[in-house]
Design a protein around this motif. Structure first.
Motif, PDB file in Angstrom:
ATOM      1  N   SER A 408       0.811  -1.221   0.000  1.00  0.00           N
ATOM      2  CA  SER A 408       0.000   0.000   0.000  1.00  0.00           C
ATOM      3  C   SER A 408       0.845   1.271   0.000  1.00  0.00           C
ATOM      4  O   SER A 408       0.361   2.342  -0.365  1.00  0.00           O
ATOM      5  CB  SER A 408      -0.939   0.005   1.213  1.00  0.00           C
ATOM      6  N   ALA A 409       2.118   1.172   0.387  1.00  0.00           N
ATOM      7  CA  ALA A 409       2.968   2.368   0.448  1.00  0.00           C
ATOM      8  C   ALA A 409       3.722   2.613  -0.856  1.00  0.00           C
ATOM      9  O   ALA A 409       4.367   3.650  -0.994  1.00  0.00           O
ATOM     10  CB  ALA A 409       3.963   2.237   1.596  1.00  0.00           C
ATOM     11  N   SER A 410       3.665   1.672  -1.792  1.00  0.00           N
ATOM     12  CA  SER A 410       4.474   1.781  -3.008  1.00  0.00           C
ATOM     13  C   SER A 410       3.626   2.146  -4.218  1.00  0.00           C
ATOM     14  O   SER A 410       2.447   1.795  -4.312  1.00  0.00           O
ATOM     15  CB  SER A 410       5.196   0.458  -3.279  1.00  0.00           C
ATOM     16  N   TYR A 411       4.251   2.836  -5.142  1.00  0.00           N
ATOM     17  CA  TYR A 411       3.647   3.180  -6.421  1.00  0.00           C
ATOM     18  C   TYR A 411       4.474   2.547  -7.532  1.00  0.00           C
ATOM     19  O   TYR A 411       5.708   2.515  -7.471  1.00  0.00           O
ATOM     20  CB  TYR A 411       3.592   4.695  -6.607  1.00  0.00           C
ATOM     21  N   TYR A 412       3.774   2.039  -8.553  1.00  0.00           N
ATOM     22  CA  TYR A 412       4.424   1.352  -9.656  1.00  0.00           C
ATOM     23  C   TYR A 412       3.949   1.937 -10.986  1.00  0.00           C
ATOM     24  O   TYR A 412       2.928   2.628 -11.056  1.00  0.00           O
ATOM     25  CB  TYR A 412       4.097  -0.146  -9.628  1.00  0.00           C
ATOM     26  N   ARG A 413       4.674   1.594 -12.029  1.00  0.00           N
ATOM     27  CA  ARG A 413       4.255   1.935 -13.396  1.00  0.00           C
ATOM     28  C   ARG A 413       4.270   0.662 -14.219  1.00  0.00           C
ATOM     29  O   ARG A 413       5.240  -0.100 -14.188  1.00  0.00           O
ATOM     30  CB  ARG A 413       5.179   2.984 -14.002  1.00  0.00           C
ATOM     31  N   ASP A 414       3.174   0.411 -14.966  1.00  0.00           N
ATOM     32  CA  ASP A 414       3.112  -0.790 -15.785  1.00  0.00           C
ATOM     33  C   ASP A 414       3.768  -0.548 -17.140  1.00  0.00           C
ATOM     34  O   ASP A 414       4.260   0.553 -17.431  1.00  0.00           O
ATOM     35  CB  ASP A 414       1.670  -1.289 -15.922  1.00  0.00           C
ATOM     36  N   LEU A 415       3.775  -1.551 -17.993  1.00  0.00           N
ATOM     37  CA  LEU A 415       4.475  -1.465 -19.275  1.00  0.00           C
ATOM     38  C   LEU A 415       3.795  -0.508 -20.254  1.00  0.00           C
ATOM     39  O   LEU A 415       4.391  -0.132 -21.258  1.00  0.00           O
ATOM     40  CB  LEU A 415       4.589  -2.854 -19.901  1.00  0.00           C
ATOM     41  N   ASP A 416       2.555  -0.129 -19.966  1.00  0.00           N
ATOM     42  CA  ASP A 416       1.857   0.847 -20.807  1.00  0.00           C
ATOM     43  C   ASP A 416       1.985   2.267 -20.273  1.00  0.00           C
ATOM     44  O   ASP A 416       1.401   3.195 -20.836  1.00  0.00           O
ATOM     45  CB  ASP A 416       0.374   0.472 -20.925  1.00  0.00           C
ATOM     46  N   PRO A 427      -6.188 -10.034 -16.177  1.00  0.00           N
ATOM     47  CA  PRO A 427      -7.159 -10.827 -16.920  1.00  0.00           C
ATOM     48  C   PRO A 427      -6.700 -12.277 -17.044  1.00  0.00           C
ATOM     49  O   PRO A 427      -5.563 -12.619 -16.681  1.00  0.00           O
ATOM     50  CB  PRO A 427      -7.207 -10.140 -18.289  1.00  0.00           C
ATOM     51  N   PRO A 428      -7.542 -13.161 -17.566  1.00  0.00           N
ATOM     52  CA  PRO A 428      -7.133 -14.567 -17.729  1.00  0.00           C
ATOM     53  C   PRO A 428      -5.864 -14.692 -18.576  1.00  0.00           C
ATOM     54  O   PRO A 428      -5.695 -13.980 -19.569  1.00  0.00           O
ATOM     55  CB  PRO A 428      -8.333 -15.202 -18.434  1.00  0.00           C
ATOM     56  N   ASN A 429      -4.982 -15.597 -18.160  1.00  0.00           N
ATOM     57  CA  ASN A 429      -3.737 -15.876 -18.893  1.00  0.00           C
ATOM     58  C   ASN A 429      -3.006 -14.590 -19.270  1.00  0.00           C
ATOM     59  O   ASN A 429      -2.748 -14.317 -20.446  1.00  0.00           O
ATOM     60  CB  ASN A 429      -4.039 -16.684 -20.156  1.00  0.00           C
ATOM     61  N   SER A 430      -2.648 -13.829 -18.266  1.00  0.00           N
ATOM     62  CA  SER A 430      -1.992 -12.543 -18.508  1.00  0.00           C
ATOM     63  C   SER A 430      -0.910 -12.301 -17.473  1.00  0.00           C
ATOM     64  O   SER A 430      -0.752 -13.070 -16.522  1.00  0.00           O
ATOM     65  CB  SER A 430      -3.009 -11.393 -18.471  1.00  0.00           C
ATOM     66  N   ALA A 431      -0.162 -11.224 -17.659  1.00  0.00           N
ATOM     67  CA  ALA A 431       0.926 -10.891 -16.748  1.00  0.00           C
ATOM     68  C   ALA A 431       1.035  -9.380 -16.603  1.00  0.00           C
ATOM     69  O   ALA A 431       0.596  -8.620 -17.476  1.00  0.00           O
ATOM     70  CB  ALA A 431       2.248 -11.463 -17.249  1.00  0.00           C
ATOM     71  N   GLN A 432       1.627  -8.965 -15.504  1.00  0.00           N
ATOM     72  CA  GLN A 432       1.961  -7.570 -15.272  1.00  0.00           C
ATOM     73  C   GLN A 432       3.417  -7.507 -14.824  1.00  0.00           C
ATOM     74  O   GLN A 432       3.831  -8.269 -13.933  1.00  0.00           O
ATOM     75  CB  GLN A 432       1.073  -6.948 -14.188  1.00  0.00           C
ATOM     76  N   ILE A 433       4.182  -6.637 -15.458  1.00  0.00           N
ATOM     77  CA  ILE A 433       5.547  -6.349 -15.032  1.00  0.00           C
ATOM     78  C   ILE A 433       5.568  -4.885 -14.610  1.00  0.00           C
ATOM     79  O   ILE A 433       5.401  -3.983 -15.434  1.00  0.00           O
ATOM     80  CB  ILE A 433       6.560  -6.611 -16.156  1.00  0.00           C
ATOM     81  N   LEU A 434       5.724  -4.644 -13.316  1.00  0.00           N
ATOM     82  CA  LEU A 434       5.597  -3.309 -12.745  1.00  0.00           C
ATOM     83  C   LEU A 434       6.954  -2.786 -12.287  1.00  0.00           C
ATOM     84  O   LEU A 434       7.698  -3.494 -11.612  1.00  0.00           O
ATOM     85  CB  LEU A 434       4.625  -3.326 -11.567  1.00  0.00           C
ATOM     86  N   THR A 435       7.241  -1.560 -12.655  1.00  0.00           N
ATOM     87  CA  THR A 435       8.472  -0.890 -12.220  1.00  0.00           C
ATOM     88  C   THR A 435       8.147   0.014 -11.047  1.00  0.00           C
ATOM     89  O   THR A 435       7.197   0.805 -11.095  1.00  0.00           O
ATOM     90  CB  THR A 435       9.072  -0.060 -13.361  1.00  0.00           C
TER      91      THR A 435
END
Length: 540
Positions: A408-416, A427-435
């Motif tokens: 809850s204390a961290s902020y991330y940015r996704d690939l988009d 979503p189903p069969n998916s991934a997130q890579i967060l910086t």
């Protein structure tokens, strides 16, 4: 190209051949009667989050060389590439040559059929004395008896001549069936590579030849034991002859890096330098296999940490057809690789589509910089997670959407380029890579010996952004802005700099001074043999 100075040897790929280090070391060992200690090449990517490789490449265009040289390892598939492409490949890129070990192609591309066809004893035969053909492909692939010492010596002589003719070559990728009827967790998709007699579990098939095997819920396969080679009626019989033959081959090719297509089978890994894991997380471009079940997918991820691969080169292959969602499956496959990748071996990743056959492709995601993993993979709320120094990797391999809870204390940015906080939907069969963006202005830690690229400020930006970076020592620096396809839009800096911190202002324009449309961009820093990438969102 950045120089990976940790490679154990360097090769001269110019037009004037010279004796490679492994030749001299092997010769000295032979003359002194000592075992050879010549070092074999090995990719070194300890400073990168993703270690990229290029596989299935069949092109012969010198214009592809700058793209090829961005990879840590490349497998050349055609003999003309050895003369046309090999001399131009960077000496720090490991180059392997593709060859068939367990098969021989009738009138195929390796010019060995006239010799092989004269030796009937080199082929595997069924109980009726017929040669056994690889099923389901138009070319005539015949199974060979690798345990036959004369056949194996023929192959060894063939490989040694290729190395003598091309001193810049680092080794071989030897294709063939991974095991005798052993599907492992991959089920039907990988069973195509097994002998046709035992496409499923040997004991089950031999007990009831007409009973369809359904490994882990995959499509049913029929078992036909009558097509088994008479010499190998079981897995132990196969291993008893096959594994020593591989070990002898590996010993004969002193100083070379030798990989096999046997990633899921520990006995083969024990005698080779490593292996390819084919179609590991999503079927590649040429196979419309059913999507893997969660248990199959998990088996692939866990296999990356198998003790049999410790200290060996693991080449992880995934892909997609050109008609599928390539971006989705690239992210899913890369995230799966990052979940299981070891940190104590050379674990490389490659993603293939039909488009990457004739034209070398380097995906911008290969420059992803999350730092080092801080722990092992974990499962929570149905989502598989692994934390890195500068981010987090999340994968949902199920057909049901999941929500992952974040710190809850961290902020991330996704690939988009979107900011993520608190939780994220998968979503189903998916991934997130967060910086990781930070908490209250706290920046991710950076090592003292590595170049650092700070996050663009502001981000998102409207009229431009400030780009901060620092060097621990003097060196050449290239700072550029790229689009999501990897095309360079603006080169901000390309010259040597002294050690220390620096800040540049990008005004949101390309090299021609044209203002770029709103979207997601990558800021790419290349310095001191390393690459750093940050995501930047440009608004109206």
């Amino acid at each position: 190209m950045p120089t990976r100075t940790s490679l154990p040897i360097r090769r001269d790929r110019g037009s004037c051949p010279r004796a490679a280090p492994w030749v001299l070391a092997a010769l000295a060992a032979t003359l002194l009667g000592l075992p050879s200690t010549a070092s074999k090449p090995a990719p070194a990517c300890s400073t990168r989050t993703v270690c990229p490789a290029l596989f299935y490449y069949q092109g012969n265009d010198p214009a592809d060389l700058p793209v090829i040289n961005r990879h840590a390892l490349v497998v050349l598939n055609q003999d003309w590439q050895l003369a046309g492409m090999l001399p131009g490949i960077d000496e720090d890129t490991i180059v392997l040559y593709y060859h068939l070990l367990d098969f021989c192609v009738e009138n195929g591309p390796f010019y060995e059929w006239p010799t092989v066809n004269q030796h009937e004893e080199w082929f595997l035969h069924d109980a009726a004395g017929n040669r056994i053909r690889f099923p389901g492909v138009p070319l005539k692939y015949w199974y060979m008896d690798v345990a036959n010492p004369d056949y194996m010596q023929f192959k060894i002589t063939q490989y040694q001549k290729i190395r003598d003719d091309h001193p810049g070559l680092d080794g071989f990728f030897l294709d063939g069936p991974p095991a005798y009827g052993t599907p492992g967790p991959q089920g039907e998709g990988f069973a195509r590579y097994t002998l046709p007699c035992l496409p499923c579990y040997p004991d089950t098939c031999l007990a009831d030849p007409l009973k369809p095997c359904v490994p882990d819920g995959a499509h049913a396969l029929s078992c036909v034991p009558d097509s088994c080679p008479v010499a190998f009626r079981s897995q132990p019989a196969w291993d008893a002859l096959y594994v020593p033959a591989l070990a002898a081959l590996r010993t004969a090719l002193t100083g070379a890096l030798v990989l096999g297509n046997d990633f899921l089978y520990a006995p083969f890994n024990a005698v080779m330098d490593g292996a390819l894991g084919e179609h590991m997380f999503h079927p590649s471009f040429w196979g419309d296999f059913p999507y893997y079940l969660e248990s199959q997918w998990l088996g692939h991820v866990q296999k990356l940490a198998d003790p049999s691969l410790a200290g060996r080169t693991a080449l992880i292959l995934s892909g997609a057809t050109d008609t599928s969602d390539v971006t989705r499956w690239l992210r899913f496959s890369l995230a799966s690789y990052l979940l299981g990748r070891r940190t104590d071996d050379a674990s490389l990743f490659t993603f293939t589509t039909a488009a990457s056959l004739d034209t070398a492709v380097y995906h911008p995601l290969y420059d992803l910089d999350l730092g080092a993993p801080t722990g092992a993979m974990e499962l929570a709320q149905g989502v598989y997670r692994r934390d890195y120094e500068d981010g987090v990797v999340l994968v949902n391999p199920t057909p049901t959407g999941r929500i992952a809870t974040l710190d809850s204390a961290s902020y991330y940015r996704d690939l988009d380029g979107a900011t993520v906080h608190g939780s994220v939907m998968l979503p189903p069969n998916s991934a997130q890579i967060l910086t990781w963006i930070g908490t209250a202005g706290v920046e991710p830690r950076a090592t003292a010996e590595a170049p650092r690229l700070g996050r663009p400020r502001p981000n998102p930006a409207t009229g431009g952004a400030s780009l901060e970076f620092s060097l621990p020592r003097p060196g050449a620096v290239r700072l550029a802005v790229c689009d999501v396809a990897g095309r360079t839009l603006r080169v901000l800096l390309d010259r040597p700099l002294a050690a220390g911190a620096a800040t540049l202002r990008w005004d949101g324009t390309d090299d021609r001074g044209r203002r770029l449309a709103p979207g997601v961009f990558f800021v790419r820093l290349v310095a001191l043999g390393e690459v750093r990438v940050r995501t930047l969102v440009l608004l109206e």
